[in-house]
Write a protein that holds these residues in place. Structure first.
Motif, PDB file in Angstrom:
ATOM      1  N   CYS A 291       0.834  -1.196   0.000  1.00  0.00           N
ATOM      2  CA  CYS A 291       0.000   0.000   0.000  1.00  0.00           C
ATOM      3  C   CYS A 291       0.873   1.251   0.000  1.00  0.00           C
ATOM      4  CB  CYS A 291      -0.943  -0.023   1.199  1.00  0.00           C
ATOM      5  SG  CYS A 291      -0.085   0.017   2.788  1.00  0.00           S
ATOM      6  N   HIS A 292       0.206   2.425  -0.015  1.00  0.00           N
ATOM      7  CA  HIS A 292       0.935   3.682  -0.097  1.00  0.00           C
ATOM      8  C   HIS A 292       1.808   3.917   1.132  1.00  0.00           C
ATOM      9  CE1 HIS A 292      -1.368   4.602  -3.616  1.00  0.00           C
ATOM     10  NE2 HIS A 292      -2.516   4.607  -2.963  1.00  0.00           N
ATOM     11  N   CYS A 293       1.276   3.579   2.289  1.00  0.00           N
ATOM     12  CA  CYS A 293       2.034   3.853   3.506  1.00  0.00           C
ATOM     13  C   CYS A 293       3.032   2.756   3.825  1.00  0.00           C
ATOM     14  CB  CYS A 293       1.088   4.067   4.688  1.00  0.00           C
ATOM     15  SG  CYS A 293       0.095   2.602   5.116  1.00  0.00           S
ATOM     16  N   GLY A 294       2.925   1.594   3.177  1.00  0.00           N
ATOM     17  CA  GLY A 294       3.867   0.504   3.371  1.00  0.00           C
ATOM     18  C   GLY A 294       3.615  -0.338   4.590  1.00  0.00           C
ATOM     19  N   LYS A 295       2.470  -0.185   5.246  1.00  0.00           N
ATOM     20  CA  LYS A 295       2.201  -0.951   6.459  1.00  0.00           C
ATOM     21  C   LYS A 295       1.689  -2.350   6.157  1.00  0.00           C
ATOM     22  CE  LYS A 295       1.179   3.127   9.302  1.00  0.00           C
ATOM     23  NZ  LYS A 295       0.160   3.812  10.139  1.00  0.00           N
ATOM     24  N   GLU A 296       0.969  -2.520   5.037  1.00  0.00           N
ATOM     25  CA  GLU A 296       0.400  -3.818   4.699  1.00  0.00           C
ATOM     26  C   GLU A 296       1.360  -4.607   3.824  1.00  0.00           C
ATOM     27  OE1 GLU A 296      -2.369  -5.196   5.759  1.00  0.00           O
ATOM     28  OE2 GLU A 296      -2.939  -3.467   6.985  1.00  0.00           O
ATOM     29  N   LYS A 297       1.165  -5.919   3.815  1.00  0.00           N
ATOM     30  CA  LYS A 297       1.994  -6.789   2.988  1.00  0.00           C
ATOM     31  C   LYS A 297       1.632  -6.591   1.510  1.00  0.00           C
ATOM     32  CE  LYS A 297       2.529 -10.370   6.512  1.00  0.00           C
ATOM     33  NZ  LYS A 297       2.320 -11.800   6.850  1.00  0.00           N
ATOM     34  N   PRO A 298       2.578  -6.840   0.609  1.00  0.00           N
ATOM     35  CA  PRO A 298       2.272  -6.724  -0.826  1.00  0.00           C
ATOM     36  C   PRO A 298       1.167  -7.688  -1.247  1.00  0.00           C
ATOM     37  CG  PRO A 298       4.631  -6.772  -0.467  1.00  0.00           C
ATOM     38  CD  PRO A 298       4.011  -7.115   0.849  1.00  0.00           C
ATOM     39  N   GLN A 299       0.306  -7.223  -2.117  1.00  0.00           N
ATOM     40  CA  GLN A 299      -0.804  -8.019  -2.632  1.00  0.00           C
ATOM     41  C   GLN A 299      -0.723  -8.069  -4.150  1.00  0.00           C
ATOM     42  OE1 GLN A 299      -4.540  -6.494  -1.283  1.00  0.00           O
ATOM     43  NE2 GLN A 299      -4.084  -6.812   0.902  1.00  0.00           N
ATOM     44  N   PRO A 300      -1.167  -9.199  -4.758  1.00  0.00           N
ATOM     45  CA  PRO A 300      -1.176  -9.279  -6.223  1.00  0.00           C
ATOM     46  C   PRO A 300      -2.285  -8.411  -6.799  1.00  0.00           C
ATOM     47  CG  PRO A 300      -2.104 -11.280  -5.265  1.00  0.00           C
ATOM     48  CD  PRO A 300      -1.585 -10.468  -4.126  1.00  0.00           C
ATOM     49  N   ARG A 301      -1.926  -7.521  -7.696  1.00  0.00           N
ATOM     50  CA  ARG A 301      -2.887  -6.610  -8.324  1.00  0.00           C
ATOM     51  C   ARG A 301      -2.476  -6.390  -9.770  1.00  0.00           C
ATOM     52  NH1 ARG A 301      -5.933  -3.889  -4.557  1.00  0.00           N
ATOM     53  NH2 ARG A 301      -6.439  -2.267  -6.056  1.00  0.00           N
ATOM     54  N   LYS A 306      -1.856  -0.936  -9.575  1.00  0.00           N
ATOM     55  CA  LYS A 306      -1.041  -1.509  -8.509  1.00  0.00           C
ATOM     56  C   LYS A 306      -0.973  -0.602  -7.286  1.00  0.00           C
ATOM     57  CE  LYS A 306       3.232   0.224 -10.635  1.00  0.00           C
ATOM     58  NZ  LYS A 306       4.540  -0.185 -11.218  1.00  0.00           N
ATOM     59  N   GLU A 307      -1.207   0.685  -7.468  1.00  0.00           N
ATOM     60  CA  GLU A 307      -1.213   1.596  -6.326  1.00  0.00           C
ATOM     61  C   GLU A 307      -2.539   1.453  -5.593  1.00  0.00           C
ATOM     62  OE1 GLU A 307       1.371   3.306  -5.468  1.00  0.00           O
ATOM     63  OE2 GLU A 307       2.593   2.885  -7.245  1.00  0.00           O
ATOM     64  N   TRP A 308      -2.471   1.148  -4.282  1.00  0.00           N
ATOM     65  CA  TRP A 308      -3.706   0.939  -3.512  1.00  0.00           C
ATOM     66  C   TRP A 308      -3.527   1.440  -2.096  1.00  0.00           C
ATOM     67  CZ3 TRP A 308      -3.934  -2.798   0.570  1.00  0.00           C
ATOM     68  CH2 TRP A 308      -2.762  -3.565   0.711  1.00  0.00           C
ATOM     69  N   SER A 309      -4.633   1.667  -1.448  1.00  0.00           N
ATOM     70  CA  SER A 309      -4.640   2.204  -0.094  1.00  0.00           C
ATOM     71  C   SER A 309      -5.204   1.160   0.852  1.00  0.00           C
ATOM     72  CB  SER A 309      -5.481   3.484  -0.031  1.00  0.00           C
ATOM     73  OG  SER A 309      -5.628   3.918   1.302  1.00  0.00           O
ATOM     74  N   CYS A 310      -4.537   1.015   2.016  1.00  0.00           N
ATOM     75  CA  CYS A 310      -5.004   0.052   3.015  1.00  0.00           C
ATOM     76  C   CYS A 310      -6.133   0.619   3.855  1.00  0.00           C
ATOM     77  CB  CYS A 310      -3.850  -0.389   3.906  1.00  0.00           C
ATOM     78  SG  CYS A 310      -3.123   0.964   4.885  1.00  0.00           S
ATOM     79  N   GLY A 311      -6.353   1.938   3.810  1.00  0.00           N
ATOM     80  CA  GLY A 311      -7.427   2.564   4.564  1.00  0.00           C
ATOM     81  C   GLY A 311      -7.059   2.949   5.980  1.00  0.00           C
ATOM     82  N   LYS A 312      -5.862   2.578   6.438  1.00  0.00           N
ATOM     83  CA  LYS A 312      -5.445   2.925   7.798  1.00  0.00           C
ATOM     84  C   LYS A 312      -4.831   4.327   7.818  1.00  0.00           C
ATOM     85  CE  LYS A 312      -4.537  -1.909   8.995  1.00  0.00           C
ATOM     86  NZ  LYS A 312      -3.519  -2.870   9.468  1.00  0.00           N
ATOM     87  N   ALA A 313      -4.646   4.847   9.020  1.00  0.00           N
ATOM     88  CA  ALA A 313      -4.045   6.176   9.161  1.00  0.00           C
ATOM     89  C   ALA A 313      -2.601   6.146   8.671  1.00  0.00           C
ATOM     90  CB  ALA A 313      -4.099   6.627  10.613  1.00  0.00           C
ATOM     91  N   CYS A 314      -2.197   7.219   7.994  1.00  0.00           N
ATOM     92  CA  CYS A 314      -0.870   7.283   7.388  1.00  0.00           C
ATOM     93  C   CYS A 314       0.228   7.199   8.463  1.00  0.00           C
ATOM     94  CB  CYS A 314      -0.732   8.576   6.582  1.00  0.00           C
ATOM     95  SG  CYS A 314       0.906   8.865   5.892  1.00  0.00           S
ATOM     96  N   GLY A 315       0.224   8.092   9.459  1.00  0.00           N
ATOM     97  CA  GLY A 315       1.172   8.048  10.553  1.00  0.00           C
ATOM     98  C   GLY A 315       2.506   8.715  10.286  1.00  0.00           C
ATOM     99  N   HIS A 316       2.757   9.177   9.060  1.00  0.00           N
ATOM    100  CA  HIS A 316       4.023   9.846   8.778  1.00  0.00           C
ATOM    101  C   HIS A 316       4.028  11.245   9.393  1.00  0.00           C
ATOM    102  CE1 HIS A 316       4.808   7.152   5.014  1.00  0.00           C
ATOM    103  NE2 HIS A 316       4.889   6.491   6.161  1.00  0.00           N
ATOM    104  N   HIS A 330      -2.410   7.224   1.712  1.00  0.00           N
ATOM    105  CA  HIS A 330      -2.564   8.038   0.517  1.00  0.00           C
ATOM    106  C   HIS A 330      -1.260   8.079  -0.257  1.00  0.00           C
ATOM    107  CE1 HIS A 330      -0.263  11.363   2.368  1.00  0.00           C
ATOM    108  NE2 HIS A 330      -0.890  11.011   3.493  1.00  0.00           N
ATOM    109  N   THR A 331      -1.352   8.610  -1.493  1.00  0.00           N
ATOM    110  CA  THR A 331      -0.180   8.751  -2.349  1.00  0.00           C
ATOM    111  C   THR A 331       0.481  10.098  -2.092  1.00  0.00           C
ATOM    112  OG1 THR A 331      -1.523   9.689  -4.111  1.00  0.00           O
ATOM    113  CG2 THR A 331      -1.200   7.313  -4.131  1.00  0.00           C
TER     114      THR A 331
END
Length: 777
Positions: A291-301, A306-316, A330-331
């Motif tokens: 995902c954009h923030c890098g918190k989730e594991k890579p998924q086949p798309r 290929k750019e996708w959002s996990c929906g969680k808070a960014c945190g940066h 987000h991107t």
């Protein structure tokens, strides 16, 4: 059988393809002898009975002709063979020269008929499925599918330069910016005209011409192309094949091979579709990406998404450096911090509540701090850092710049007393005043000045501008309007007059400023839809009237114009729907349901029979008008009874009239005489005791009595028909007495109502009998 029998003509190119086939047939080794014998040998005396030399070193052996019942054989000598080959070679050379002359003097073009009149029925869905076979079932390709559909529809592709349809077998060029198709001759002329007009403008301005530097632009999207990009060859969409041959089982102007272009945005993959018009679709390859923030594991798309959002808070951490980003994954970089805090200005004099992301601000106050000299104050607006050294300190020069002084900042630099000698605004003379502050005065010296355009000279003050009243006659860049500016220096301004010329669409005028050369095509487009709006094509402005609505295979969605809630299912169509054929089903006045076809809107031919006052008066002529017709008479069979109740047939409901139907039979009711029946035609019977006896309105019996008479009575009953027995007959009967001399007159009832003995008595006349007895007494 001659040459004409073997000369085939290709149905789509009757000239070039036919000649090519003829050349192949001529060069075929197994046909040389036959061709020579049929077409060449006859002219040189070579027949079926002679040797016919074959081409390319081969001898074609001819069978001998049958003559007088015997087959003759002839031997070929070496001289005859060489002579025959020489004649054959000369004949072939002559035919080839004739073919070349024919090819040079004739232009072979494709059929000029409109494509909607062609007999070829393209299986669009089959061809499109073949194009998509390497992509998948998803046809949402960002516009590619629409381009593919337009390639099959008549009138969907239009050359914006000539405003004509682009046919499936025309040589075209495709813009890489807007993917529009143009005829190659039209694009070549457009590019050359554009370059020519640019060169002409440079020539009139007396500037150096570098024709190689001129570019041309796409007529639709204005994409810029170099001169080397002017199309010279007809290529397929992917550019791999030159002069692609039209194939009804491929996309028009396509080579049928894989596209292979690099996909955009570049991801390292290539287009998997077959050669196609329009942009390449999004990349369908499967990749693994986080995902954009890098918190989730890579998924086949899919690579295109290929750019996708996990929906969680960014945190940066945001740009303020204090707060973490609370937006969903987000991107790109995080947005400015939305929180507020107390922020000081640059000088620290003021504090206010501001956005955390905007800590830098000025309070608009003058700094006012003393410089190091201790005499002058800083005049800058609120700033950070030190104010710097006093600007009046250090080495300074006099106003004319000829003398330097090192004085304290509290003392001003005195004038040196020398002449100013600065170049004045006229650019010719120098200031003769003493060293002074401020700008120099206007030059007052007189000299001969030439006006700006160089046409006139005049002795006048140097500082004044000299302009003449002559108007410039040079043409502006539009090459249509003169400059007309007074005393023009040659740099004529661009023409700002609106062009106003009518565009090729014949609907709008050019809104650009006045220009040279042809106007760009009208940028507007029209969307032509079918009747239901489910199928649509986009055509350039100017083609909307000549383009027929697209064919649609969906069901017609028009509401019925009759009383039925729905109409019979039929395909979408232009114009009015066909006449409704559903059963009317309205309730008639008799209570039955109308079984006729719907008649709410029946086309009726209206003929204008009004006599015109003169030829100037317009006649409406004949027109077809929809009219609502009343329901026809009810035809439901109804059992009815005649007046006399003789029969109960089925009659149409509309023909039934209460108590008015007569079956035409005789009444047949037994009359009061009980001997006869009523002879009136079928009628309503009133006052009858039952269904067999007479009624009050039945005919009276007027038939004479018809009862049997007593034996011997030959007279008819004098009474009318009656129910009781007949009265005794009162008629007089004339009889002769026994002696036959007298006649007796008796009542019929008395004569016939007695016995034989009594009749003998009654036959006596009571007179003396005068008959002769047997004994002659």
């Amino acid at each position: 059988m001659g040459l004409r029998t073997h000369f085939k003509v290709h149905p789509r190119n009757p000239g070039a393809q036919g000649v090519k086939y003829f050349q192949w047939w001529l060069n075929s080794t197994d046909r040389f002898g036959y061709f020579y014998e049929k077409c060449i040998g006859a002219s040189h005396g070579v027949g079926r009975g002679q040797a016919a030399p074959s081409g390319r070193g081969h001898m074609a052996t001819a069978t001998g002709a049958v003559g007088n019942g015997r087959q003759k054989k002839q031997k070929n000598t070496s001289n005859d063979s060489q002579d025959g080959e020489r004649r054959f070679a000369a004949a072939c050379k002559e035919i080839q020269a004739s073919v070349d002359r024919y090819m040079a003097t004739h232009q072979f073009e494709e059929s000029s008929e409109e494509e909607q009149e062609e007999d070829v029925d393209f299986e669009e869905d089959t061809v499109l499925d073949k194009v998509y076979q390497s992509y998948g079932s998803d046809r949402d390709m960002g516009g590619t599918y629409q381009y593919l559909q337009d390639a099959f529809k008549n009138g969907a592709l239009v050359c914006l330069i000539c405003i004509e349809n682009v046919k499936k077998n025309d040589a075209i060029w495709n813009c890489q910016g807007c993917y529009s198709s143009f005829h190659i001759p039209c694009v070549q002329k457009w590019a050359k005209d554009s370059i020519y007009h640019q060169a002409e403008a440079q020539t009139e301005n007396n500037t150096h011409i570098d024709r190689a530097a001129f570019n041309w632009f796409c007529p639709k999207c204005r994409a810029e192309y170099q001169q080397k990009s002017i199309p010279t060859k007809y290529a397929c969409f992917c550019g791999k094949q030159t002069d692609p041959v039209f194939d009804p089982w491929l996309v028009p102007h396509s080579c049928g091979n894989n596209c292979g272009k690099k996909l955009k945005p570049e991801c390292g993959h290539v287009c998997l579709l077959l050669c196609h018009p329009g942009p390449c679709p999004p990349c369908p390859k499967m990749v693994s990406n986080s995902c954009h923030c890098g918190k989730e594991k890579p998924q086949p798309r899919r690579c295109c998404s290929k750019e996708w959002s996990c929906g969680k808070a960014c945190g940066h951490l945001m740009t303020c450096g204090h707060h973490p980003c609370e937006e969903a994954c987000h991107t790109g970089s995080c947005k400015p911090c939305p929180r507020q805090s107390q922020q000081s200005c640059h000088c620290g004099a003021s504090t206010t509540l501001r956005n955390c992301a905007e800590p830098e601000w000025q309070c608009q106050k003058v700094c006012g701090k003393k410089y190091s000299c201790g005499h002058h104050a800083c005049k800058e607006i609120c700033h950070s850092g030190s104010c710097g050294d006093c600007p009046a300190s250090g080495e300074r020069k006099c106003p004319c710049g000829k003398t330097s002084h090192s004085l304290p900042c509290t003392k001003e630099i005195p004038n040196c007393g020398d002449t100013c000698d600065k170049l004045m605004a006229c650019g010719v003379h120098y200031c003769a005043e003493r060293c002074h502050k401020g700008s120099c005065t206007q030059c007052l010296q007189y000299r001969v000045k030439r006006c700006r355009c160089g046409a006139l000279e005049k002795d006048m003050a140097c500082g004044k501008l000299f302009t003449c009243e002559r108007k410039c006659k040079r043409m502006k860049d539009c090459r249509r309007h003169p400059c007309n500016r007074k005393c023009c220096t040659g740099d004529c301004p661009m023409c700002e007059v609106p062009c106003g010329r009518q565009l090729g669409c014949r609907n709008h005028k050019c809104e650009s400023r006045c220009h040279e050369g042809p106007c760009y095509p009208c940028p507007l487009t029209f969307t032509i839809t079918c009747n239901c709006g489910g199928t649509k094509i986009t055509v350039p402005c100017g083609r909307e009237k000549a383009t027929a609505p697209p064919k649609c295979s969906k069901k017609c969605k028009k509401p019925p114009i009759c009383h039925h809630p729905e109409q019979r299912p039929h395909k979408c169509h232009p114009g009015a729907c066909p006449t409704c054929k559903i059963t009317c089903r309205l309730e008639l006045s008799c209570g039955h349901i109308c079984q006729a076809a719907c008649h709410d809107n029946v086309p009726v031919k209206i003929v204008d029979k009004k006599k015109r006052a003169g030829p100037w008066e317009r006649s409406e002529g004949t027109k077809i008008q929809l009219q609502k017709k009343p329901c026809p008479p009810c035809q439901v069979p109804v059992r009815t009874i005649c007046r006399g109740k003789h029969e109960t047939p089925n009659w149409p409901c509309s023909d039934i009239r209460p108590l008015l139907y007569s079956c035409g039979r005789k009444c047949g009711r037994l009359l009061a005489c009980t001997n006869h029946i009523c002879e009136r035609d079928c009628h309503e019977v009133r006052g009858a005791m039952d269904e067999k006896n007479y009624g009050s309105n039945c005919a009276k019996c007027e038939v004479p009595c018809g009862k049997a008479r007593p034996n011997g009575c030959t007279h008819q009953c004098a009474q009318p028909c009656h129910t009781d027995s007949c009265a005794p007959c009162e008629k007089t009967v004339k009889i002769k007495c026994h002696c036959t001399l007298n006649q007796l007159f008796l009542k019929c009832n008395k004569w016939n109502g007695v016995t034989v003995e009594e009749r003998d008595v009654m036959k006596s006349c009571k007179n003396q009998c005068n008959k002769t007895m047997p004994f002659q007494h």
